[in-house]
Design a protein around this motif. Structure first.
Motif, short mmCIF file in Angstrom:
data_model
loop_
_atom_site.label_atom_id
_atom_site.label_comp_id
_atom_site.label_asym_id
_atom_site.label_seq_id
_atom_site.Cartn_x
_atom_site.Cartn_y
_atom_site.Cartn_z
N ALA A 57 65.42 28.95 36.09
CA ALA A 57 64.71 29.57 37.28
C ALA A 57 65.27 29.34 38.53
O ALA A 57 65.33 30.47 39.37
CB ALA A 57 63.32 28.94 37.08
N ASN B 195 66.59 32.01 41.28
CA ASN B 195 66.15 32.08 42.52
C ASN B 195 67.29 32.06 43.68
O ASN B 195 67.23 32.68 44.85
CB ASN B 195 65.18 30.91 42.89
N ALA B 196 68.25 30.96 43.24
CA ALA B 196 69.30 30.84 44.09
C ALA B 196 70.25 32.23 44.36
O ALA B 196 70.60 32.65 45.39
CB ALA B 196 70.09 29.54 43.78
N ALA C 9 69.16 35.03 43.75
CA ALA C 9 68.40 36.35 44.62
C ALA C 9 68.40 35.77 46.10
O ALA C 9 68.34 36.80 47.14
CB ALA C 9 66.93 36.03 44.09
N ASP C 10 68.35 34.57 46.40
CA ASP C 10 68.20 34.22 47.75
C ASP C 10 69.40 34.63 48.52
O ASP C 10 69.66 34.85 49.55
CB ASP C 10 68.23 32.71 47.95
N GLY D 129 71.12 37.29 47.98
CA GLY D 129 71.08 38.82 47.76
C GLY D 129 71.76 39.29 46.64
O GLY D 129 72.02 40.68 46.51
N GLU E 66 62.06 36.98 33.58
CA GLU E 66 60.92 36.79 34.46
C GLU E 66 61.22 36.65 35.85
O GLU E 66 60.48 37.07 36.59
CB GLU E 66 59.76 35.95 33.67
N ARG F 242 61.33 38.21 41.46
CA ARG F 242 62.19 38.44 42.74
C ARG F 242 62.58 39.86 43.19
O ARG F 242 63.28 39.98 44.06
CB ARG F 242 63.25 37.34 42.89
#
Lengths: 306, 374
Positions: B213, B217-218, B220-221, B223, B239, B244
């Motif tokens: 997870a 997230n990293a 998505a951060d 881009g 998920e 995100r």
């Protein structure tokens, strides 16, 4: 999405601290409460996993994640009561019982959790505290779950309770000297039973956070030892609830370091970065230790300090 | 902890049986039961068999075997890649009478299968992902599919869907199969737009929910707006990515129920045909090749149906490339191509087709992949 480059690292640490720390926080607060009453419950890893399973299962069946959290807390309390009840018998070692309870909790969770690996349960809602920023990454990092805030407030409340209330004093007396507690008419077994039950309930809530919010899914490897680390954090935090909060944040943030560094291109040696939380813990323990007051703050009746 | 408890029980039973019956009736042990025309097949999984991933894909294959006449299927889940798997295999052979075993996880092969196979010459060990060599026991075999081609097709869907020109990959460990998937995913996307880059994050373990997870997230951060993965259970990645707002390309099994709107397509295993084939051959007494490989055309892998977010242009290129791959001999890695450290890996005119064994010892990430193998 805005290109944030290297700012991704501090942001990931902040976001990770908020997202990952909550289970550490709840388990360590629970363990702190139990240990301040003079007993160690090493079984909280099992309680955490069982809480995660119960929370997920109940949330899936009922459609309400908050009902899941409640069920996880109840299940955790039952585990705590069981531990506290067995430990009151003469000659029973609380550490050994804790390890047995850990295995029991995990085994039961795996057994009952089998049908819930695949279904998708509703998640706990998050509060968007990043509304002031236009940057989507900041907004994402500041999606704060209500349980995190509850955990923070609980740390303050426990600290105040230990310092200024009659209940806190009772728990401290029982934790520091069984004889003194008996002399003033307290029943140490009852106090410890209740403290262990409350600690178990908190660990159960920590488990529900894992399965219902982050990472938000039930499987058998969901905890990967977080419950055990949280028990160690209590010693690191010197049995102080406020310190438990900071320790949990530190652990969560350091855990986010590995993936974040890889995402900005620092990619070699990632196994080392994954060890960051443990290295940091060791370093801080060494830095804050002193030969005179090595176990400063430790309850006198704790079996590891006696 | 449950497995080791039950193994202790098995050990006890094993010892008891050795004491009680060794001299009297070794032939009465169910180990010989398959001679009577029925067959017991054992499947061993490293995780839960409904994980939306690797183990689920194998369990779906096992379910097809279960439906065959005269076949009994026994399964055990959550068997670690340690001595535990040897104990599980032994008990399946000795107590359940299994004559054909499918220990499905990568780490089961060396040393565990290699150690047991010579001791049970009548039992067939079929391992997924391993590299069977001529020196290995003849009653062992390895099978695998060219799932890199599936990741190449994932890459095409991703290349059309990405707006940031950055796609992401959550990977477990830098072993050749994983590296091949990462490279294929990027090369597929670059077939759409050569300026696309792929960010990879290794988690270090096959199943580590919190770290997966965090990795998602990293990504998505940074881009990345299309994310795929190679971990045992892609549920958490799918998920988290959907939450995100990133598109998902699936892996191992169909994850579209988890995020129907964000799911583009996925590279899935299709073990049902492979397993029923092997079992049919085994029951008929025909030889099974020790080294079995196959791709999209052979029905070893399949693609999830394209999701609603896939554009018409993407669909056309996807279908055209898929048809190309179905003809056989498709090469994702072809020259001129450098790795991401600048070394030449394929000269002009050089190509590694999907079935090239050299791909199974891949140790590089191609140019355009941001990440490192160590």
């Amino acid at each position: 999405m805005t290109d944030i480059g290297l700012w991704g690292v501090p942001l990931a640490i902040l976001g990770g601290a908020i997202r990952v720390s909550t289970p550490f926080l709840f388990v360590s607060l629970g363990e702190c409460l139990t240990e301040r009453s003079g007993r160690i419950n090493l079984g909280l890893e099992g309680t955490l996993v069982f809480g995660a399973m119960t929370g997920y299962a109940v949330a899936y069946q009922s459609g309400s994640p908050w009902l899941g959290v409640l069920a996880a807390a109840l299940a955790g309390a039952v585990f705590g009561l069981f531990h506290g009840w067995i430990c009151k018998f003469r000659g029973v070692n609380d550490i050994a019982i804790g390890i047995a309870m850990m295995l029991l909790g995990m085994g039961l969770a795996f057994y009952f959790g089998k049908p819930f690996i695949q279904p998708v349960a509703p998640d706990l809602p998050a509060i968007p505290l990043g509304w002031w920023s236009d940057i989507p990454q900041v907004q994402a990092a500041l999606q704060v779950n209500a349980l995190f805030i509850v955990g923070g407030l609980l740390a303050l409340a426990l600290h105040w309770m230990f310092r200024a209330t009659r209940i806190g004093l009772t728990i401290r007396v029982v934790g520091d000297s069984t004889d003194a507690a008996r002399a003033i008419g307290l029943n140490p077994d009852t106090v410890r039973l209740l403290a262990t039950a409350a600690g178990g309930a908190l660990a159960g809530i920590g488990g529900a956070y894992l399965s219902l919010y982050y990472p938000g899914s039930w499987n058998e490897g969901i905890s990967s030892g977080q419950g055990l680390m949280a028990v160690a954090l209590v010693i690191f935090a010197r049995w102080n609830p406020i310190n438990c909060f900071w320790a949990a944040l530190l652990f969560g943030g350091a855990g986010a370091l590995g993936p974040a560094l890889q995402s900005v291109g620092v990619s070699s040696g990632y196994y080392l970065f994954f060890a960051a939380p443990y290295v940091l813990t060791l370093a801080l323990l060494i830095l804050t230790s002193s030969p005179d007051k090595a176990l400063h703050g430790a309850p006198g009746e704790l079996s590891i300090t006696k | 902890m449950k497995p080791s408890l039950s193994l202790t029980r098995r050990h006890f039973l094993g010892t008891a049986a050795a004491f009680g019956g060794a001299a009297v009736a070794p032939s009465l042990l169910p180990g010989q039961a398959h001679a009577a025309g029925s067959l017991t097949v054992g499947f061993i999984y490293v995780g839960p068999k409904d994980d939306f991933g690797y183990n689920q894909a194998h369990a779906e294959g096992a379910a097809a075997v279960k439906a065959m006449d005269g076949v009994t299927v026994i399964e055990e889940e959550n068997v670690p890649e340690t001595n535990d798997v040897q104990n599980t295999m032994q008990s399946m052979i000795n107590f359940d009478g299994a004559a054909l075993l499918f220990p499905t996880s990568f780490g089961y092969y060396n040393p565990h299968i290699l150690e047991l196979a010579p001791k049970f010459p009548d039992v067939r060990f079929e391992h997924c992902g391993g590299l069977w060599g001529a020196d290995d026991p003849k009653n062992a075999g390895s099978y695998f599919g060219y799932i890199g081609m599936g990741q190449y097709l994932n890459g095409i869907a991703a290349g059309h869907a990405t707006k940031s020109k950055k796609i992401g990959f959550v990977a477990a460990k830098p072993i050749p199969q994983v590296l091949n998937n990462i490279n294929s995913f990027l090369l597929g996307a670059r077939a759409v737009d050569p300026s696309i880059t792929c960010q990879v994050i290794f988690t270090g373990e096959w199943s580590l929910a919190v770290k997966e997870a965090e990795a998602t997230n990293a990504l998505a951060d940074q881009g990345c707006d299309v994310i795929t993965c190679h971990v045992d259970g892609p549920k958490v990645v799918a998920e988290t990515a959907a939450a995100r707002g990133a598109y998902i390309c699936g892996y191992h099994a169909d994850q579209s129920p988890l995020a129907p709107e964000m799911y583009l397509t996925g590279a899935e295993w299709n073990w049902a045909g492979v397993y029923t084939d092997m079992v049919t051959k085994f029951m008929a007494g025909e030889p099974i090749d020790n080294f079995v490989r196959g791709g999209l055309a052979d029905g070893f892998i399949k693609m999830s149906p394209l999701g609603p977010a896939v554009s018409d242009a993407a669909r056309n290129q996807f279908e055209a490339t898929k048809a190309e791959i179905m003809k056989g001999g498709f090469a994702a890695i072809k020259g001129p191509l450098k790795d991401n450290k600048g070394n030449m890996i394929a000269a002009e005119g050089e190509a590694f087709v999907e079935s090239d064994v050299a791909l199974e010892s891949m140790g590089y990430l191609v140019e355009g992949v941001i990440g490192s193998t160590s």
